[in-house]
Design a protein around this motif. Structure first.
Motif, PDB file in Angstrom:
ATOM      1  N   UNK A  43       7.321 -26.788 -16.752  1.00 22.27           N
ATOM      2  CA  UNK A  43       7.820 -27.810 -15.829  1.00 22.27           C
ATOM      3  C   UNK A  43       8.270 -27.065 -14.582  1.00 22.27           C
ATOM      4  N   UNK A  44       7.633 -27.393 -13.442  1.00 23.84           N
ATOM      5  CA  UNK A  44       7.967 -26.700 -12.186  1.00 23.84           C
ATOM      6  C   UNK A  44       8.254 -27.719 -11.106  1.00 23.84           C
ATOM      7  N   UNK A  45       9.502 -27.845 -10.755  1.00 18.04           N
ATOM      8  CA  UNK A  45       9.911 -28.701  -9.649  1.00 18.04           C
ATOM      9  C   UNK A  45       9.195 -30.063  -9.670  1.00 18.04           C
ATOM     10  N   UNK A  99       8.432  -8.684  -8.709  1.00 19.59           N
ATOM     11  CA  UNK A  99       9.448  -8.492  -9.745  1.00 19.59           C
ATOM     12  C   UNK A  99       9.610  -9.813 -10.475  1.00 19.59           C
ATOM     13  N   UNK A 100       9.687  -9.749 -11.791  1.00 17.67           N
ATOM     14  CA  UNK A 100       9.821 -10.969 -12.596  1.00 17.67           C
ATOM     15  C   UNK A 100      10.995 -10.808 -13.562  1.00 17.67           C
ATOM     16  N   UNK A 101      11.759 -11.874 -13.700  1.00 17.05           N
ATOM     17  CA  UNK A 101      12.827 -11.917 -14.697  1.00 17.05           C
ATOM     18  C   UNK A 101      12.452 -13.002 -15.698  1.00 17.05           C
ATOM     19  N   UNK A 123      10.904 -13.318  -9.118  1.00 11.01           N
ATOM     20  CA  UNK A 123      10.449 -14.590  -9.674  1.00 11.01           C
ATOM     21  C   UNK A 123      11.067 -14.767 -11.052  1.00 11.01           C
ATOM     22  N   UNK A 124      11.668 -15.914 -11.284  1.00 11.56           N
ATOM     23  CA  UNK A 124      12.300 -16.180 -12.577  1.00 11.56           C
ATOM     24  C   UNK A 124      11.413 -17.104 -13.403  1.00 11.56           C
ATOM     25  N   UNK A 125      11.252 -16.777 -14.689  1.00 12.63           N
ATOM     26  CA  UNK A 125      10.584 -17.673 -15.636  1.00 12.63           C
ATOM     27  C   UNK A 125      11.547 -17.888 -16.796  1.00 12.63           C
ATOM     28  N   UNK A 149      16.406 -30.945 -16.755  1.00 17.27           N
ATOM     29  CA  UNK A 149      16.515 -30.725 -15.313  1.00 17.27           C
ATOM     30  C   UNK A 149      17.018 -31.984 -14.613  1.00 17.27           C
ATOM     31  N   UNK A 166      16.092 -27.216 -10.750  1.00 18.79           N
ATOM     32  CA  UNK A 166      15.731 -25.828 -11.038  1.00 18.79           C
ATOM     33  C   UNK A 166      14.533 -25.390 -10.180  1.00 18.79           C
ATOM     34  N   UNK A 167      14.683 -24.286  -9.438  1.00 20.20           N
ATOM     35  CA  UNK A 167      13.619 -23.878  -8.506  1.00 20.20           C
ATOM     36  C   UNK A 167      12.504 -23.053  -9.139  1.00 20.20           C
ATOM     37  N   UNK A 168      12.663 -22.644 -10.422  1.00 20.02           N
ATOM     38  CA  UNK A 168      11.662 -21.781 -11.056  1.00 20.02           C
ATOM     39  C   UNK A 168      10.977 -22.520 -12.204  1.00 20.02           C
ATOM     40  N   UNK A 169       9.818 -22.028 -12.668  1.00 14.84           N
ATOM     41  CA  UNK A 169       9.121 -22.675 -13.778  1.00 14.84           C
ATOM     42  C   UNK A 169       9.923 -22.578 -15.084  1.00 14.84           C
ATOM     43  N   UNK A 170       9.992 -23.687 -15.808  1.00 14.49           N
ATOM     44  CA  UNK A 170      10.620 -23.722 -17.128  1.00 14.49           C
ATOM     45  C   UNK A 170       9.482 -23.834 -18.142  1.00 14.49           C
TER      46      UNK A 170
END
Lengths: 82, 143
Positions: free
Chosen positions: A52-54, A69-71, B7-9, B23, B35-39
């Motif tokens: 689910x993205x925005x 960079x990825x978290x 980038x956060x996932x 959300x 939430x601005x990042x992909x869930x």
């Protein structure tokens, strides 16, 4: 960029990982053949999951983020604190 | 994280539909515009197993956090059991440190207690046995 898909009644079945041979096997097989341990300094295993993205639904792969960079944050469940 | 160009996932075993509900009904009240990042939805826990954070008994994922560099290499991770939340400030500090080391192409290292603005170390044969001149134990604890 992630490819958007429509919200249907069927659960998206796009789960893919870079070790499908261990993952696709039956439950018992997974226990015998554990996936490799994550190690620092080693490549992160790739995966593709529905997301689910925005306000939209799309498939997201870790490999799309090469060069950045990825978290990656796992958490127990929605509606808990993170 | 956006300032650091990271980038956060986020990943849990909940479906994308539950992610949307969470959300829309709760998170958007904490974070403006949601939430601005992909869930991501890891139903079945396959990716969690791959990363060693899937709890087979509970059927959920523990609080695992992985820092991955632009080459796709894992630089650091932390895994906590569910009752204890993370310290986001420490994650940010680690990312800042990893970014500094990468930008220096390995010529600099960040000693214990480092944070932006504090002194880095420059590993070399001359530094061996001489860290005590460059770095004091108190710096590990200094704010």
């Amino acid at each position: 960029m992630p490819e958007e898909f429509k919200a249907g009644c069927q659960r998206p079945s796009s789960r893919q990982t870079s070790q499908p041979q261990t993952i696709e096997k039956e439950e018992t097989a997974i226990k015998e053949e554990k996936p490799p341990m994550i190690k620092v300094g080693k490549p992160a295993p790739d995966f593709t999951l529905p997301a689910f993205i925005k306000g939209k639904f799309a498939n997201v792969s870790l490999s799309e983020y090469k060069g950045k960079w990825v978290l990656v944050c796992f958490y127990p469940g929605d509606f808990t604190f993170v | 994280m956006q300032e650091l160009d990271v980038e956060v996932l986020s990943i849990s075993v909940d479906s994308i539909f539950v992610h949307k509900m969470w959300n829309d009904h709760e998170l958007s009240k904490m974070v403006q515009d949601g939430i601005p990042f992909p869930m991501l939805a890891d139903q079945g826990g396959d990716v969690g197993r791959l990363y060693g954070v899937f709890d087979e008994e509970g059927g959920t994922e523990t609080r695992g956090r992985f820092i991955i560099d632009p080459d796709g290499v894992v630089q650091g991770f932390e895994v906590l059991t569910p009752p204890v939340g993370r310290n986001v400030g420490e994650t940010i500090r680690q990312i800042q440190a990893f970014q500094l080391v990468r930008e220096s192409q390995g010529t600099e290292a960040t000693p214990s207690g480092w944070k932006p603005g504090k002194k880095t170390l420059k590993p070399s044969p001359d530094l061996v046995g001489n860290v005590w001149k460059e770095w004091k134990v108190s710096e590990a604890f200094n704010e």
